[in-house]
Every structure is written in structure tokens, then in C-alpha cells.
Design an enzyme around this catalytic site. Structure first.
Site, PDB file in Angstrom:
ATOM      1  N   LYS A  13       0.880  -1.279  -0.077  1.00  0.00           N
ATOM      2  CA  LYS A  13      -0.152   0.101  -0.079  1.00  0.00           C
ATOM      3  C   LYS A  13       0.976   1.157   0.095  1.00  0.00           C
ATOM      4  O   LYS A  13       0.720   2.067  -0.803  1.00  0.00           O
ATOM      5  CB  LYS A  13      -0.915  -0.114   1.269  1.00  0.00           C
ATOM      6  CG  LYS A  13      -1.921  -1.240   1.248  1.00  0.00           C
ATOM      7  CD  LYS A  13      -2.767  -1.183   2.591  1.00  0.00           C
ATOM      8  CE  LYS A  13      -2.307  -1.244   3.915  1.00  0.00           C
ATOM      9  NZ  LYS A  13      -1.483  -2.502   4.134  1.00  0.00           N
ATOM     10  N   ARG A  88      -9.788   0.782   8.317  1.00  0.00           N
ATOM     11  CA  ARG A  88      -9.482  -0.526   8.535  1.00  0.00           C
ATOM     12  C   ARG A  88     -10.439  -1.427   9.385  1.00  0.00           C
ATOM     13  O   ARG A  88      -9.942  -2.481   9.893  1.00  0.00           O
ATOM     14  CB  ARG A  88      -8.252  -0.389   9.582  1.00  0.00           C
ATOM     15  CG  ARG A  88      -7.004  -0.932   8.900  1.00  0.00           C
ATOM     16  CD  ARG A  88      -5.902  -0.448  10.031  1.00  0.00           C
ATOM     17  NE  ARG A  88      -4.900  -1.279  10.065  1.00  0.00           N
ATOM     18  CZ  ARG A  88      -3.593  -0.883   9.341  1.00  0.00           C
ATOM     19  NH1 ARG A  88      -3.529   0.263   8.451  1.00  0.00           N
ATOM     20  NH2 ARG A  88      -2.306  -1.557   9.429  1.00  0.00           N
ATOM     21  N   ARG A 159      11.300  -1.497  10.806  1.00  0.00           N
ATOM     22  CA  ARG A 159      10.226  -1.003  11.486  1.00  0.00           C
ATOM     23  C   ARG A 159      10.037  -1.864  12.746  1.00  0.00           C
ATOM     24  O   ARG A 159      10.241  -2.995  12.678  1.00  0.00           O
ATOM     25  CB  ARG A 159       8.703  -1.248  10.857  1.00  0.00           C
ATOM     26  CG  ARG A 159       8.283   0.454  10.629  1.00  0.00           C
ATOM     27  CD  ARG A 159       7.199   0.459   9.945  1.00  0.00           C
ATOM     28  NE  ARG A 159       6.175  -0.257  10.134  1.00  0.00           N
ATOM     29  CZ  ARG A 159       4.836  -0.230   9.370  1.00  0.00           C
ATOM     30  NH1 ARG A 159       4.891   0.409   8.139  1.00  0.00           N
ATOM     31  NH2 ARG A 159       3.810  -1.040   9.903  1.00  0.00           N
ATOM     32  N   ARG A 170      -0.539  -9.119  13.519  1.00  0.00           N
ATOM     33  CA  ARG A 170      -1.007  -7.854  12.484  1.00  0.00           C
ATOM     34  C   ARG A 170      -1.760  -8.618  11.391  1.00  0.00           C
ATOM     35  O   ARG A 170      -2.966  -8.148  10.957  1.00  0.00           O
ATOM     36  CB  ARG A 170       0.134  -7.150  11.825  1.00  0.00           C
ATOM     37  CG  ARG A 170       0.850  -6.101  12.814  1.00  0.00           C
ATOM     38  CD  ARG A 170       1.842  -5.722  12.302  1.00  0.00           C
ATOM     39  NE  ARG A 170       1.951  -4.844  10.998  1.00  0.00           N
ATOM     40  CZ  ARG A 170       2.999  -4.779  10.188  1.00  0.00           C
ATOM     41  NH1 ARG A 170       4.214  -5.200  10.664  1.00  0.00           N
ATOM     42  NH2 ARG A 170       2.962  -4.086   9.240  1.00  0.00           N
TER      43      ARG A 170
HETATM   44  P1  AP5 Z   1       5.158  -1.596   1.864  1.00  0.00           P
HETATM   45  O1  AP5 Z   1       4.428  -0.748   0.540  1.00  0.00           O
HETATM   46  O2  AP5 Z   1       5.713  -0.794   3.032  1.00  0.00           O
HETATM   47  O3  AP5 Z   1       3.470  -2.353   2.481  1.00  0.00           O
HETATM   48  P2  AP5 Z   1       2.163  -1.883   2.953  1.00  0.00           P
HETATM   49  O4  AP5 Z   1       1.118  -2.542   2.475  1.00  0.00           O
HETATM   50  O5  AP5 Z   1       2.292  -0.383   3.192  1.00  0.00           O
HETATM   51  O6  AP5 Z   1       2.528  -2.455   4.698  1.00  0.00           O
HETATM   52  P3  AP5 Z   1       2.605  -1.776   5.872  1.00  0.00           P
HETATM   53  O7  AP5 Z   1       3.085  -2.806   6.849  1.00  0.00           O
HETATM   54  O8  AP5 Z   1       2.708  -0.402   5.964  1.00  0.00           O
HETATM   55  O9  AP5 Z   1       0.952  -2.098   6.292  1.00  0.00           O
HETATM   56  P4  AP5 Z   1       0.040  -2.102   7.774  1.00  0.00           P
HETATM   57  O10 AP5 Z   1      -1.075  -1.884   7.249  1.00  0.00           O
HETATM   58  O11 AP5 Z   1       0.560  -3.290   8.503  1.00  0.00           O
HETATM   59  O12 AP5 Z   1       0.872  -0.921   8.548  1.00  0.00           O
HETATM   60  P5  AP5 Z   1       0.431   0.758   8.872  1.00  0.00           P
HETATM   61  O13 AP5 Z   1       1.744   1.476   8.756  1.00  0.00           O
HETATM   62  O14 AP5 Z   1      -0.577   1.094   7.986  1.00  0.00           O
HETATM   63  O15 AP5 Z   1       5.865  -2.889   1.408  1.00  0.00           O
HETATM   64  C1  AP5 Z   1       6.140  -3.914   2.255  1.00  0.00           C
HETATM   65  C2  AP5 Z   1       7.462  -4.185   1.767  1.00  0.00           C
HETATM   66  O16 AP5 Z   1       7.479  -5.203   0.461  1.00  0.00           O
HETATM   67  C3  AP5 Z   1       8.431  -3.399   1.339  1.00  0.00           C
HETATM   68  O17 AP5 Z   1      10.033  -3.786   1.797  1.00  0.00           O
HETATM   69  C4  AP5 Z   1       8.661  -2.896  -0.108  1.00  0.00           C
HETATM   70  O18 AP5 Z   1       9.870  -2.481  -0.659  1.00  0.00           O
HETATM   71  C5  AP5 Z   1       8.171  -4.490  -0.485  1.00  0.00           C
HETATM   72  N1  AP5 Z   1       7.213  -4.351  -1.896  1.00  0.00           N
HETATM   73  C6  AP5 Z   1       6.178  -3.810  -1.888  1.00  0.00           C
HETATM   74  N2  AP5 Z   1       5.544  -3.937  -2.929  1.00  0.00           N
HETATM   75  C7  AP5 Z   1       6.342  -5.154  -3.883  1.00  0.00           C
HETATM   76  C8  AP5 Z   1       6.107  -5.940  -4.768  1.00  0.00           C
HETATM   77  N3  AP5 Z   1       5.290  -5.654  -5.899  1.00  0.00           N
HETATM   78  N4  AP5 Z   1       7.039  -6.852  -5.156  1.00  0.00           N
HETATM   79  C9  AP5 Z   1       7.971  -7.020  -4.137  1.00  0.00           C
HETATM   80  N5  AP5 Z   1       8.055  -6.306  -2.934  1.00  0.00           N
HETATM   81  C10 AP5 Z   1       7.440  -5.572  -2.833  1.00  0.00           C
HETATM   82  O19 AP5 Z   1      -0.183   0.523  10.223  1.00  0.00           O
HETATM   83  C11 AP5 Z   1       0.628   0.352  11.481  1.00  0.00           C
HETATM   84  C12 AP5 Z   1      -0.228   0.208  12.718  1.00  0.00           C
HETATM   85  O20 AP5 Z   1      -0.582   1.535  12.841  1.00  0.00           O
HETATM   86  C13 AP5 Z   1      -1.227  -0.840  12.734  1.00  0.00           C
HETATM   87  O21 AP5 Z   1      -0.850  -2.045  13.333  1.00  0.00           O
HETATM   88  C14 AP5 Z   1      -2.043  -0.099  13.905  1.00  0.00           C
HETATM   89  O22 AP5 Z   1      -1.652  -0.270  15.128  1.00  0.00           O
HETATM   90  C15 AP5 Z   1      -1.825   1.404  13.379  1.00  0.00           C
HETATM   91  N6  AP5 Z   1      -2.892   1.893  12.450  1.00  0.00           N
HETATM   92  C16 AP5 Z   1      -2.814   2.283  11.480  1.00  0.00           C
HETATM   93  N7  AP5 Z   1      -3.909   2.720  10.805  1.00  0.00           N
HETATM   94  C17 AP5 Z   1      -4.792   2.268  11.384  1.00  0.00           C
HETATM   95  C18 AP5 Z   1      -6.202   2.469  11.459  1.00  0.00           C
HETATM   96  N8  AP5 Z   1      -7.007   2.978  10.241  1.00  0.00           N
HETATM   97  N9  AP5 Z   1      -7.133   2.178  12.487  1.00  0.00           N
HETATM   98  C19 AP5 Z   1      -6.318   1.536  13.656  1.00  0.00           C
HETATM   99  N10 AP5 Z   1      -4.985   1.607  13.710  1.00  0.00           N
HETATM  100  C20 AP5 Z   1      -4.187   1.837  12.533  1.00  0.00           C
HETATM  101 MG    MG Z   2       2.506   1.264   4.774  1.00  0.00          MG
END
Ligand code: AP5
Ligand code: MG
Ligand code: ZN
Length: 216
Positions: A13, A88, A159, A170
């Protein structure tokens, strides 16, 4: 354009949002990034959110919804935005729908990036993030040219929630609390699905196609 990117942790994402927001000229709004910045800055929001992020649990809806509504009300969102990681839960999605309706607005599309669970673990444990500008890399799939950030020469870090134990929590939270959003947005006709297992640039192009854009 007002868009939502859905998908499990590690689906790509954030990676796709960086590129799409540049191409569409709309802000990339990541609730995860907002929480991490608040934790780093030591604000009250950061204090409220920290234990949830550390444990891989969701921050309570009341905190998250208020934060997003405040952000979406800012001037740079008047031509649209790209939401990453929000909504989410079904409750967050319902709040977003009624907030948009109260402004006579709506979403243009909700894009779900699909990646199988076994690949997500490899992606997350191999991820490295720039501590200065937030650019995302992967030790195998998206390597920086040296050991610093290609964009700003900042230090690359892992991270704290990308350990195997927190990742499995997660993924469980995703299955229970976020996956039901797929049915929610399918029912109202907004859901579009994209195969997230292809190369990063191919996924971007496929998302462009879904949005009627010709991105080479
Ligand atoms: P990346 O693009 O970083 O993936 P992502 O989908 O953004 O994953 P996140 O871990 O950021 O999602 P998340 O939803 O768990 O975390 P968030 O920060 O939102 O890609 C991942 C890896 O793969 C990278 O190394 C990249 O280079 C590689 N990659 C990407 N595309 C690729 C491809 N096509 N091929 C190969 N490799 C690839 O949330 C964190 C925390 O915040 C949550 O756990 C929660 O505690 C809180 N939080 C956030 N939003 C909310 C909400 N709405 N409500 C409540 N709590 C929330
Ligand atoms: Mg992310
Ligand atoms: Zn950087």
C-alpha cells in the site's frame, strides 16, 4: 480523485501510494505514518497510539477517525486524496461514508492489493524504511543502491512491528477486523482488485488502468 488503498500488512500500500499520489497530484494519507510520526514527536496522540502499534493491534476507532477527519478537512485535500491504511474496520468505513455524505462527496474507488500470506511475511521482515523521508525499500525486492536512502541519504531502519511475532499478530488482526471491508465496498460497487504479486512498476500500471490512466 478520492481513493482508498486496501490490503493486508505488507501488500504494498505504502509503496504504491508514494507513486500514485505523485502521478495524481493528491496527498498520500497514511494513518500508520501519522501514528509513527506522533510517537517520534512524543505528542499526546503518540502516547495514546504507541502500545497498540507495538503489539500489532488497532488504535481505537474514536482516536483514528478524529485524526483522519481533521486531516481530510485541510486545504490540500480539496482536490482529493489517497488513503493508505484507513479505513481498517467496518466502523471506520461507516464513519467515512457518512462524513463524505455530509459533505456531498464520495469515494471514486477502493483498490484492494492482493498478496498471499506467505509472501507477506517475507516482504515485512525484509522491509527497510528511511528514518528521514520514509522511503520504503526491501533487502531483496527493492534494494537501495548503497546502505543509505537513495532519495535523501538518510539512515535505513527496520520498523519495530516488522518482527515475526508482531507480523503474525498484525495478519490475524487484518483477517478479523479489516478483511470484512472487502464485502462492505464490494456491496456498494466501489471495490477494484489488483494482483499485488507482480513487480512494483507492474502493480502501479495495473492500478492506473483500473483508474482509467495510461501510466507507462
Ligand atoms: P509496503 O508498501 O511498505 O506495504 P504496506 O502495505 O504499506 O504495509 P504496512 O506494513 O505499512 O501495512 P500495515 O497496514 O500493517 O501498517 P500501517 O503502517 O498502515 O511494502 C512492504 C514491503 O514489500 C517493502 O519492503 C516493499 O519494498 C516491498 N514491496 C512492495 N511492493 C512489492 C512488490 N510488488 N514486489 C516485491 N516487494 C514489494 O499501520 C501500522 C499500525 O498503525 C497498525 O498495526 C495499527 O496499530 C496502526 N494503525 C494504522 N492505521 C490504523 C487504522 N486505520 N486504525 C487503527 N489503527 C491503525
Ligand atoms: Mg504502509
Ligand atoms: Zn530518505
Amino acid at each position: 480523485m478520492r481513493l482508498v488503498l486496501l490490503g493486508p500488512p505488507g501488500a504494498g500500500k505504502g509503496t504504491q501510494a508514494q507513486e500514485i499520489s505523485k502521478r495524481l497530484g493528491v496527498p498520500h494519507i497514511s494513518t500508520g505514518d501519522m501514528f509513527r510520526e506522533a510517537i517520534k514527536a512524543g505528542t499526546e496522540l503518540g502516547r495514546q497510539a504507541e502500545q497498540y502499534l507495538r503489539g500489532g493491534l488497532l488504535v481505537p476507532d474514536a482516536v483514528t477517525v478524529g485524526l483522519v477527519q481533521e486531516r481530510l478537512g485541510k486545504a490540500d485535500c480539496s482536490n482529493g486524496y489517497l488513503l493508505d491504511g484507513f479505513p481498517r474496520t467496518v466502523a471506520q468505513a461507516e464513519e467515512l461514508t457518512s462524513w463524505l455524505e455530509s459533505r456531498q462527496e464520495g469515494l471514486d474507488a477502493v483498490i484492494n492489493i492482493e498478496v498471499p500470506a506467505e509472501e507477506l511475511l517475507v516482504r515485512l521482515t525484509g522491509r527497510r524504511v528511511c528514518s528521514q523521508c520514509g522511503a520504503t525499500y526491501h533487502i531483496r525486492y527493492n534494494r537501495p543502491s548503497g546502505d543509505k536512502c537513495d532519495q535523501c541519504n538518510g539512515e535505513l531502519k527496520q520498523r519495530s512491528d516488522d518482527t515475526e511475532a508482531v507480523v503474525s499478530k498484525r495478519l490475524e488482526v487484518y483477517r478479523k477486523q479489516t478483511a470484512p471491508l472487502l464485502a462492505y465496498y464490494r456491496k456498494n460497487g466501489l471495490l477494484k482488485e489488483v494482483d499485488g504479486t507482480r513487480d512494483i512498476t507492474e502493480v502501479t500500471r495495473a492500478i492506473g488502468q483500473l483508474l482509467g490512466q495510461d501510466w507507462q
